[in-house]
Design an enzyme around this catalytic site. Structure first.
Site, short mmCIF file in Angstrom:
data_model
loop_
_atom_site.label_atom_id
_atom_site.label_comp_id
_atom_site.label_asym_id
_atom_site.label_seq_id
_atom_site.Cartn_x
_atom_site.Cartn_y
_atom_site.Cartn_z
N TYR A 70 3.27 -11.29 4.24
CA TYR A 70 3.37 -10.14 3.33
C TYR A 70 2.05 -10.06 2.56
O TYR A 70 1.81 -10.78 1.59
CB TYR A 70 4.54 -10.28 2.35
N PHE A 225 16.47 -5.02 5.47
CA PHE A 225 16.68 -3.57 5.52
C PHE A 225 18.09 -3.20 5.01
O PHE A 225 18.80 -2.41 5.66
CB PHE A 225 16.49 -3.01 6.93
N GLY A 228 17.93 0.25 4.78
CA GLY A 228 17.30 0.89 5.94
C GLY A 228 15.79 0.70 5.95
O GLY A 228 15.10 1.21 6.85
N GLY A 229 15.27 -0.02 4.95
CA GLY A 229 13.84 -0.34 4.93
C GLY A 229 12.96 0.86 4.63
O GLY A 229 13.44 1.98 4.39
N PRO A 232 9.63 4.35 9.01
CA PRO A 232 10.30 5.49 9.64
C PRO A 232 11.00 5.04 10.93
O PRO A 232 10.57 4.07 11.55
CB PRO A 232 9.14 6.46 9.96
N1 LIG Z 1 13.52 -11.46 8.21
C1 LIG Z 1 12.76 -10.41 8.48
O1 LIG Z 1 12.23 -10.28 9.57
C2 LIG Z 1 12.55 -9.35 7.45
C3 LIG Z 1 12.10 -8.09 7.85
C4 LIG Z 1 11.93 -7.12 6.89
C5 LIG Z 1 12.20 -7.39 5.55
N2 LIG Z 1 12.64 -8.63 5.18
C6 LIG Z 1 12.96 -8.92 3.77
O2 LIG Z 1 14.03 -8.08 3.40
C7 LIG Z 1 13.71 -7.41 2.18
C8 LIG Z 1 14.44 -6.09 2.14
O3 LIG Z 1 13.97 -5.23 3.17
P1 LIG Z 1 12.98 -3.99 2.90
O4 LIG Z 1 12.33 -4.14 1.59
O5 LIG Z 1 12.13 -3.84 4.10
O6 LIG Z 1 13.98 -2.77 2.95
P2 LIG Z 1 15.15 -2.19 2.00
O7 LIG Z 1 15.43 -3.12 0.87
O8 LIG Z 1 16.24 -1.76 2.89
O9 LIG Z 1 14.48 -0.86 1.49
C9 LIG Z 1 13.27 -0.80 0.82
C10 LIG Z 1 12.94 0.67 0.66
O10 LIG Z 1 13.94 1.28 -0.16
C11 LIG Z 1 13.34 1.79 -1.35
N3 LIG Z 1 14.26 1.48 -2.46
C12 LIG Z 1 14.62 0.26 -2.92
N4 LIG Z 1 15.50 0.38 -3.93
C13 LIG Z 1 15.69 1.70 -4.11
C14 LIG Z 1 16.48 2.46 -5.01
N5 LIG Z 1 17.25 1.87 -5.96
N6 LIG Z 1 16.45 3.82 -4.93
C15 LIG Z 1 15.67 4.42 -4.01
N7 LIG Z 1 14.90 3.76 -3.12
C16 LIG Z 1 14.89 2.41 -3.17
C17 LIG Z 1 12.00 1.10 -1.47
O11 LIG Z 1 11.07 1.95 -2.08
P3 LIG Z 1 10.51 1.65 -3.58
O12 LIG Z 1 9.58 0.49 -3.45
O13 LIG Z 1 9.83 2.92 -3.93
O14 LIG Z 1 11.70 1.36 -4.41
C18 LIG Z 1 11.62 0.89 -0.01
O15 LIG Z 1 11.06 2.07 0.54
C19 LIG Z 1 12.19 -7.29 2.24
O16 LIG Z 1 11.64 -6.98 0.97
C20 LIG Z 1 11.83 -8.64 2.79
O17 LIG Z 1 11.79 -9.61 1.75
C21 LIG Z 1 12.82 -9.61 6.11
#
Ligand SMILES: NC(=O)c1ccc[n+]([C@@H]2O[C@H](COP(=O)([O-])OP(=O)(O)OC[C@H]3O[C@@H](n4cnc5c(N)ncnc54)[C@H](OP(=O)(O)O)[C@@H]3O)[C@@H](O)[C@H]2O)c1
Length: 313
Positions: A70, A225, A228-229, A232
């Site tokens: 990251y 996700f 949904g992450g 896109p």
């Molecule tokens: N094991 C793996 O391979 C793997 C892969 C991917 C991710 N991860 C981990 O999983 C975590 C979660 O996944 P992610 O961050 O990719 O996706 P997520 O939590 O599903 O979504 C993040 C997205 O949602 C938005 N968001 C978050 N809270 C919101 C809210 N209250 N209202 C509106 N939009 C909101 C964020 O934008 P804003 O920043 O503008 O809020 C960002 O665009 C990551 O941070 C990472 O630590 C692990």
């Protein structure tokens, strides 16, 4: 059973745990944690990124997910600077991929046993610790993103041998798995797996069987996700009409509905929603106080699941 029955219902800072307590690697953590990947976007504003992590701790988060890839060590450096020992935050990292600043994604697979070991060492250095609480072995067997080819196709048993050696050496506290199949998890159980981190949300539920095996085995389910992450092509919880309708009726945001549904869906769910936005962090933590009523849950349960098996490049 993974939900907390120890009465350990406050954080080290004495505040309430958002979402209540759950168990990860033999300790209690708040069921609403924080995924740090979105902090890469604050590369130009380190102060804001550190402040966001401090804010997360203040509102009861004590489980933070990260990776060396990251921001090529940037996010781990933020965690090192922002978190203090007295915060008692469980930091979870992952190996199986390395930073790749020139690639279509900022990471490339690094699945070979010697690469896993080197990645743990990189994480220890950038986090400034002697031991990482939990390390997820990030496979490439399922879900969105990369698939292994050539010398990156490594037998799971060979990888687990390295992970267990690292645990015996005290460099990692516990082992998790990520982007793993049901068969892979079954094979790995004897190694002692504390969590599974696969792509999963209200609108992408391919891995329901895996989740149920984790419930049975007392393994935490930490979906990535969960909304949904940000990529896109991955289905977004907030685009789902049933979610938007429930949010309107209950006076919540669609993201809060998606997170609250996950918490109620199974007792072993621990959340790590990612955000670089302070208001979103506040909203996500507040989702831990939401209890969805039976008709709302039933309507959300009816939502058709889409696949997450998409390319992110
Ligand atoms: N094991 C793996 O391979 C793997 C892969 C991917 C991710 N991860 C981990 O999983 C975590 C979660 O996944 P992610 O961050 O990719 O996706 P997520 O939590 O599903 O979504 C993040 C997205 O949602 C938005 N968001 C978050 N809270 C919101 C809210 N209250 N209202 C509106 N939009 C909101 C964020 O934008 P804003 O920043 O503008 O809020 C960002 O665009 C990551 O941070 C990472 O630590 C692990």
């Amino acid at each position: 059973m993974v939900s907390d029955t120890t009465g350990n219902d406050t954080t080290a800072g004495g505040g309430p745990r958002p979402g209540g307590g759950g168990t990860l690697a033999g300790r209690t953590v708040s069921r609403i944690g924080y995924g740090a990947m979105q902090l890469e976007r604050l590369h130009g504003d380190r102060k804001a990124a550190v402040a966001l992590l401090r804010r997360a701790v203040q509102v009861g988060v004590d489980h933070v997910d990260t990776a060396q890839f990251y921001g090529n060590g940037f996010v781990n450096g933020l965690i090192r600077d922002a978190l203090r020992p007295e915060d008692d935050v469980l930091v979870v990292s992952k190996v199986g991929a390395d930073p790749d600043s020139d690639g279509p994604l900022p990471l490339r697979l690094a699945q070979r046993p010697e690469e896993l070991r080197a990645s743990v060492e990189d994480n220890l250095r950038s986090l400034g610790v002697e031991r990482i609480g939990v390390v997820n072995l990030r496979r490439a067997d399922s879900g969105p993103g990369m698939r292994a080819e050539g010398d990156q196709m490594v037998d799971l048993d060979d990888q687990l041998a390295t992970m267990t050696a690292l645990r015996e050496e005290g460099k990692i506290g516990a082992i998790g798995l990520s982007s793993v199949t049901l068969e892979g998890l079954r094979r790995a159980l004897p190694a002692g797996i504390v969590c599974v981190q696969n792509a999963y949300s209200l609108v992408t539920r391919d891995d329901e069987d895996l989740l149920r095996l984790c419930v049975t085995e007392g393994i935490a389910w930490v979906p990535f996700f969960p909304l949904g992450g940000a990529f896109p092509g991955v289905p977004k919880v907030t685009d789902e009409p049933a979610v938007v309708a429930a949010a309107g009726t209950l006076g919540l945001t669609p993201s809060q509905i998606g997170l609250a549904w996950l918490l109620q869906h199974a007792p072993n769910v621990l959340l790590i929603p990612g955000t670089a936005n302070r208001e979103h962090l506040t909203a996500n933590v507040a989702a831990g106080s939401v209890t969805l009523d039976a008709p709302t849950l039933a309507a959300l349960d009816e939502v058709r699941s889409a696949s997450t098996d998409v390319s992110l490049g």
